[in-house]
Write an enzyme that holds these catalytic residues in place. Structure first.
Site, PDB file in Angstrom:
ATOM      1  N   GLY A 149       0.815  -1.208   0.000  1.00  0.00           N
ATOM      2  CA  GLY A 149       0.000   0.000   0.000  1.00  0.00           C
ATOM      3  C   GLY A 149       0.843   1.250   0.000  1.00  0.00           C
ATOM      4  N   ASP A 266      14.511  -8.888  -0.285  1.00  0.00           N
ATOM      5  CA  ASP A 266      13.944  -8.130  -1.409  1.00  0.00           C
ATOM      6  C   ASP A 266      14.846  -6.971  -1.829  1.00  0.00           C
ATOM      7  OD1 ASP A 266      12.034  -7.579  -3.360  1.00  0.00           O
ATOM      8  OD2 ASP A 266      10.924  -6.201  -2.065  1.00  0.00           O
TER       9      ASP A 266
END
Length: 712
Positions: A149, A266
């Site tokens: 988000g 990541d």
């Protein structure tokens, strides 16, 4: 976190991978492509060095190169005026399917349900300017949209209005799941490293959870690539040395995480921020414990290791993301999320790979398909990356190495200090001090190969160091069978031990099997691309095989990168050039040997000899030869013999071309009579120093013959 923003090369496809049911060990053998034995992975030797003390470069570029500083702007200026997620970047947070896209002339929805998995999605910010989160954090606006988000900028009203970043957590609709998610993430607050963004707090607001973290100003590497693209009007990758400098600087952060039992998971250009002349690792949303078998796994397609779904994150998968990031930073990596999602493009298609083969070897190993084929630790990667950076920088500058020796984890400095180089003078492997038989090996005193091997065969435990010493003893004793037995046993213990391949190369070189030696050394160079020892070995092998251009390139690399290799590389270049008739080039090479090195006198002696052999050198060159030999380590007889030879050559030149009184050779004007008298004295001095009577008589006869005529 799940990377949702586009990279400089195209939209990123975020992925959330369920945790694997189990984590079996990765395959021990590399997939695809032929490779020489032992070339698949780091060795037990590399693993032992992989747990060394963390270090951090004093400045970005490690003192080898300069990276432009990035100014730090006003945080408020980073707030988006109209926060919207472009339709092409709208994907379901659960399954990754395209959602919220326009069709049939109707604009895409910002909120709704995924047509594939029926999970809800929303791309509208949940927080607005002025909202007070948890009674403490006043929202200034949206900074960016990520896989979890919107990310918000806020002020901490309880701590001096400092700027902070709020980032959402999953499970916002389920209070119990949200509490569990916060509990699972609270370990991040214990992460404390100067290169890693700091986590301050975990809070809830209107049923949603947020991580509160330090605001790091500056520019991400992804944004730097975009800026370069805008300025150049075409894709403009970072210079290889600059990309390596960024990664070298941030590796201690990865080492710290791994030491704490954590994985980053990541890594990509989006998550490395440059602020001023420093870098910081941001976005800890994907960080997880190494032993975590339950939590979802976050990564980004194109960067995430291919084995993640089956094996789960590992140190090897973190290293994979670092390698992929290096390729994205340094090339227009088209298809990195599709065609080449789990492979590298052909070497010839990437200019950075063509210009710097050692860089290709570095990323090829970091991005190997099988985890076992990659670097075994961040420390091993750091050491090799630093060596590659030195080579890249020196390739650009082209100057000989400064008086600084790079410490190698795996090799001693070259033993050779004269004009010749044999296999036994190549850099020796450093012993593994952690090997349990190191103490016992110190008791093996015999140096005669047969007796030494007999002692080694009685080792109480046959460890790697015992086998290595058996192989070395077999090479010295010219016992091919013993070398083969030892290296095959070593590879039986660890099929990826490149040290066995190094010894196979040495033995092939000793047997004059040059193609086999070249193959072995090339394989070693691919496994430890930051090391110079295999480069030097390739140079020697190519020289012996008559492959002058390859040998010259290898010696030039050694000459430029490490001062410890300068003498042996300079002599190698001198041999190559002299054999090709380029005496001036050979002399230039010998001049690289520094005066402080023990090989300098020998280099000066060779230089002096070559000066006398230059056909068109003239009297001035002969004078240089005499001056040069002053620094050579010669006994009185040898020095006198050389002086006589130079004077004789000078006399012949004067008789052929005429006197040049203004040219002085060792204090003697270049006139025939002066040179004759000086030559006569040198021949008589040499006769006095010669023990052989017949030779002494011949020298006196030559002195009498050369003596100028006079009336007395």
């Amino acid at each position: 976190m799940v990377g949702g923003a586009a990279s400089a090369l195209g939209p990123q496809q975020a992925s959330v991978t369920p945790a694997p049911a189990a984590r079996p060990g990765g395959s021990r053998f590399g997939a695809g492509g032929a490779t020489l034995l032992g070339s698949a992975r780091g060795t037990t030797a590399t693993r032992r060095f992989g747990t060394g003390q963390r270090t951090r470069a004093s400045s970005l570029g490690a003192g080898l190169t300069t990276v432009p500083a990035v100014p730090v702007g006003d945080p408020a200026a980073a707030v988006l005026a109209n926060p919207q997620v472009p339709e092409e970047k709208r994907n379901c947070p659960n399954c990754g399917a395209a959602v919220g896209r326009s069709h049939d002339g109707q604009p895409g929805r910002e909120e709704g349900f995924c047509p594939q998995c029926r999970s809800p999605f929303s791309f509208r910010p949940k927080l607005a300017q002025g909202d007070l989160v948890a009674g403490q954090y006043e929202v200034a606006g949206c900074l960016a949209h990520g896989g979890l988000g919107w990310i918000y900028l806020a002020r901490d009203k309880n701590v001096s209005d400092r700027w902070v970043v709020l980032k959402g957590l999953l499970n916002a609709g389920d209070p119990d799941a949200l509490a569990a998610a916060i509990a699972e993430q609270e370990f991040l607050a214990q992460v404390s490293h100067q290169l890693i963004v700091e986590i301050y707090n975990f809070v809830t607001h209107d049923g949603a959870g947020y991580i509160v973290m330090e605001y790091v100003g500056g520019t991400s590497l992804k944004e730097l690539l975009k800026q370069r693209l805008a300025r150049a009007g075409r894709y403009d990758p970072l210079p290889v040395e600059q990309a390596l400098a960024y990664i070298l600087e941030i590796l201690p952060a990865f080492q710290y995480l791994h030491d704490q039992g954590l994985l980053y998971c990541d890594f990509k250009p989006d998550n490395l921020i440059q602020t001023g002349d420093e870098v910081r690792l941001i976005d800890l949303g994907g960080v997880r414990r190494i032993d975590d078998l339950e939590s979802p796994i976050y990564g980004t397609v194109g960067y995430q290791a291919p084995e993640i779904a089956e094996v789960g994150p590992t140190i090897a998968s973190d290293i994979y993301t670092i390698g992929r990031t290096l390729v994205v930073l340094t090339s227009e990596f088209r298809g990195y999320q599709s065609t080449y999602a789990t492979s590298l493009p052909p070497l010839q298609q990437v200019p950075a790979f063509v210009a710097h083969p050692e860089f290709y070897q570095l990323v090829a190993r970091a991005c190997a398909l099988a985890p076992a084929d990659r670097f075994t630790s961040i420390e091993e990667l750091r050491v090799q990356l630093y060596g590659v950076l030195r080579r890249v920088v020196k390739d650009r500058r082209g100057a000989p190495a400064a008086q600084q020796t790079r410490s190698s984890l795996f090799f001693d400095v070259p033993a050779a200090s004269g004009e010749d180089l044999g296999w036994w003078e190549l850099p020796a492997l450093r012993p593994d001090e952690a090997d349990p038989m190191m103490g016992w090996l110190q008791t093996v005193q015999s140096q005669e190969p047969g007796a030494r091997y007999a002692q080694l065969a009685k080792a109480p435990v046959v460890t790697a160091e015992v086998l290595l010493e058996q192989a070395r003893t077999g090479i010295r004793g010219k016992r091919h069978d013993l070398v083969t037995a030892a290296t095959e046993a070593l590879l039986g213990q660890d099929p990826w031990d490149w040290r066995a391949v190094w010894l196979v190369g040495l033995e092939a070189l000793a047997r004059d099997e040059l193609p086999q030696a070249r193959a072995a050394f090339t394989s070693v160079a691919a496994q430890v691309p930051g090391e110079l020892a295999p480069v030097l070995a390739i140079g020697l092998t190519a020289e012996l095989a008559g492959q002058g251009s390859t040998a010259e390139m290898a010696y030039q690399t050694c000459l430029r990168v490490d001062s410890a290799y300068v003498p042996v590389a300079a002599f190698g270049l001198a041999r190559l050039r002299a054999s090709a008739g380029d005496l001036r080039g050979a002399i230039t090479a010998l001049e690289y040997v520094p005066s402080s090195n023990r090989a300098h006198p020998r280099a000066q002696w060779l230089r002096a000899q070559m000066l006398t052999r230059i056909g068109d050198g003239g009297l001035a060159t002969l004078g240089q030869a005499i001056e040069t030999v002053r620094a050579a380590d010669l006994d009185r007889a040898e020095r006198t013999r050389f002086r006589a030879d130079v004077l004789e050559r000078a006399l012949a030149t004067v008789r052929r071309s005429g006197a040049q009184p203004n040219v002085v050779i060792d204090g003697v004007p270049s006139r025939a009579a002066d040179l004759q008298r000086a030559l006569e004295r040198s021949l008589r001095d040499l006769a006095h120093l010669t023990p052989d009577e017949q030779a002494r008589i011949q020298l006196v006869d030559r002195a009498n013959a050369i003596r100028p005529w006079s009336l007395t």
